[in-house]
Design a protein around this motif. Structure first.
Motif, short mmCIF file in Angstrom:
data_model
loop_
_atom_site.label_atom_id
_atom_site.label_comp_id
_atom_site.label_asym_id
_atom_site.label_seq_id
_atom_site.Cartn_x
_atom_site.Cartn_y
_atom_site.Cartn_z
N CYS A 201 0.83 -1.22 0.00
CA CYS A 201 0.00 0.00 0.00
C CYS A 201 0.85 1.26 0.00
N GLY A 202 1.98 1.22 0.72
CA GLY A 202 2.87 2.37 0.73
C GLY A 202 3.41 2.66 -0.65
N ARG A 203 3.80 1.60 -1.36
CA ARG A 203 4.30 1.78 -2.72
C ARG A 203 3.21 2.33 -3.63
N GLU A 204 1.99 1.77 -3.54
CA GLU A 204 0.91 2.19 -4.42
C GLU A 204 0.52 3.64 -4.19
N ILE A 205 0.44 4.05 -2.93
CA ILE A 205 0.10 5.44 -2.63
C ILE A 205 1.20 6.37 -3.12
N GLY A 206 2.45 5.97 -2.89
CA GLY A 206 3.58 6.80 -3.32
C GLY A 206 3.61 6.98 -4.83
N ILE A 207 3.39 5.90 -5.59
CA ILE A 207 3.42 5.99 -7.05
C ILE A 207 2.24 6.80 -7.57
N THR A 208 1.07 6.65 -6.93
CA THR A 208 -0.09 7.44 -7.33
C THR A 208 0.17 8.93 -7.15
N LEU A 209 0.73 9.30 -6.01
CA LEU A 209 1.07 10.71 -5.77
C LEU A 209 2.12 11.19 -6.76
N LEU A 210 3.06 10.31 -7.08
CA LEU A 210 4.10 10.68 -8.04
C LEU A 210 3.50 10.94 -9.41
N ARG A 211 2.55 10.12 -9.82
CA ARG A 211 1.87 10.34 -11.09
C ARG A 211 1.19 11.71 -11.12
N LEU A 212 0.55 12.07 -10.02
CA LEU A 212 -0.16 13.34 -9.96
C LEU A 212 0.81 14.52 -9.98
N VAL A 213 1.98 14.34 -9.37
CA VAL A 213 2.97 15.42 -9.35
C VAL A 213 3.48 15.73 -10.75
N VAL A 214 3.70 14.69 -11.55
CA VAL A 214 4.30 14.90 -12.88
C VAL A 214 3.26 14.96 -13.99
N VAL A 215 1.95 14.95 -13.65
CA VAL A 215 0.92 14.87 -14.67
C VAL A 215 0.97 16.06 -15.62
N ARG A 216 1.41 17.25 -15.17
CA ARG A 216 1.49 18.41 -16.04
C ARG A 216 2.59 18.25 -17.09
N ARG A 217 3.51 17.37 -16.85
CA ARG A 217 4.59 17.15 -17.80
C ARG A 217 4.37 15.90 -18.64
N GLY A 218 3.36 15.14 -18.29
CA GLY A 218 3.05 13.93 -19.03
C GLY A 218 2.44 12.89 -18.11
N VAL A 219 1.82 11.89 -18.70
CA VAL A 219 1.18 10.81 -17.94
C VAL A 219 2.03 9.55 -18.05
N ILE A 220 2.27 8.91 -16.91
CA ILE A 220 3.00 7.66 -16.90
C ILE A 220 1.98 6.52 -16.96
N PRO A 221 1.83 5.87 -18.12
CA PRO A 221 0.86 4.79 -18.22
C PRO A 221 1.35 3.54 -17.50
N ALA A 222 0.40 2.66 -17.16
CA ALA A 222 0.78 1.40 -16.54
C ALA A 222 1.54 0.55 -17.54
N GLY A 223 2.73 0.09 -17.18
CA GLY A 223 3.56 -0.71 -18.07
C GLY A 223 3.31 -2.19 -17.88
N ARG A 224 4.06 -3.00 -18.62
CA ARG A 224 3.89 -4.45 -18.54
C ARG A 224 4.25 -4.97 -17.15
N GLY A 225 5.30 -4.40 -16.58
CA GLY A 225 5.69 -4.83 -15.24
C GLY A 225 4.61 -4.54 -14.22
N GLY A 226 4.00 -3.39 -14.36
CA GLY A 226 2.92 -3.02 -13.44
C GLY A 226 1.72 -3.94 -13.60
N LYS A 227 1.40 -4.29 -14.85
CA LYS A 227 0.28 -5.21 -15.10
C LYS A 227 0.57 -6.59 -14.54
N LEU A 228 1.81 -7.05 -14.68
CA LEU A 228 2.18 -8.36 -14.13
C LEU A 228 2.08 -8.34 -12.62
N LYS A 229 2.54 -7.26 -12.03
CA LYS A 229 2.45 -7.10 -10.57
C LYS A 229 1.01 -7.15 -10.12
N THR A 230 0.13 -6.45 -10.83
CA THR A 230 -1.29 -6.44 -10.47
C THR A 230 -1.90 -7.83 -10.63
#
Length: 213
Positions: free
Chosen positions: A128-157
């Motif tokens: 949960c700590g990792r997921e919350i941290g990455i979600t916040l990180l996505r929101l921080v950089v959203v003005r510069r671009g969106v980080i889509p879920a990659g293959r590694g992330g899908k495998l993890k899920t």
């Protein structure tokens, strides 16, 4: 030189097939089937939690219902991404909402299992700590671009989902052991993919704001 109306029509119609499934995102309606499935997954989260804790949390019938709801929600994750890519329904909302829906579902399951004493709290805190941290990180950089879920992330899920499903079901013995082994694998994938997302975010941030048309 004058331009005939039919030439203009050909110009516009010729542009559309070229865009195809990869049409510009500003032409994709926000309320499409892929996004509806993502929203449905979010709606299923509280229903899953209610079923998980019903009957004291260890009632066989309710645990099966909870596993069914969890499985249904997990299946929508499989189809919304495929539909979005196949039919050109990719939107910035979908890119952000899809991983958030995944995290809400997995997070609710992990916390619930830990509260019920079926999963060590350290596993829940790491994931949960990792997921919350990455979600916040996505929101921080959203003005510069969106980080889509990659293959590694899908495998993890996927690994997380199978592990959670096994732990939610009223199983014992080898099946329970298999669920815990998969959960340990999920923890490893969670950490590895988390570091990868941090690297992507850093590259995106230092690359500067994305160009706007």
């Amino acid at each position: 030189m004058s331009v005939q109306p039919e030439e203009i029509d050909r110009g516009w119609s010729g542009a559309l097939p070229h865009a195809g499934p990869e049409r510009a995102e500003n032409q994709v309606p926000l309320l499409n089937i892929a996004n509806v499935l993502t929203i449905a997954r979010i709606v299923l989260v509280p229903l899953f939690v209610l079923a998980l804790f019903a009957g004291g949390g260890h009632d066989t019938g309710w645990r099966i219902v909870a596993a069914g709801l969890f499985g249904l929600a997990a299946v929508t994750d499989r189809f919304d991404g495929q539909l979005a890519r196949k039919y050109g329904l990719v939107t910035d909302f979908g890119k952000l909402a899809d991983p958030i829906a995944d995290k809400a579902l997995i997070g609710a399951a992990l916390i619930g299992l830990s509260i019920l004493g079926d999963l060590p709290w350290w596993i829940t805190l790491v994931i949960c700590g990792r997921e919350i941290g990455i979600t916040l990180l996505r929101l921080v950089v959203v003005r510069r671009g969106v980080i889509p879920a990659g293959r590694g992330g899908k495998l993890k899920t996927l690994v997380q989902s199978v592990a959670v499903a096994l732990l939610v079901l009223p199983l014992s013995g080898a099946f329970l052991t298999a669920g815990m082994i998969l959960m340990y694998a999920a923890v490893a994938l969670t950490v590895i993919t988390g570091l990868d997302y941090v690297g992507q975010a850093a590259r995106l941030w230092f690359a500067g704001p994305r160009a706007r048309s």
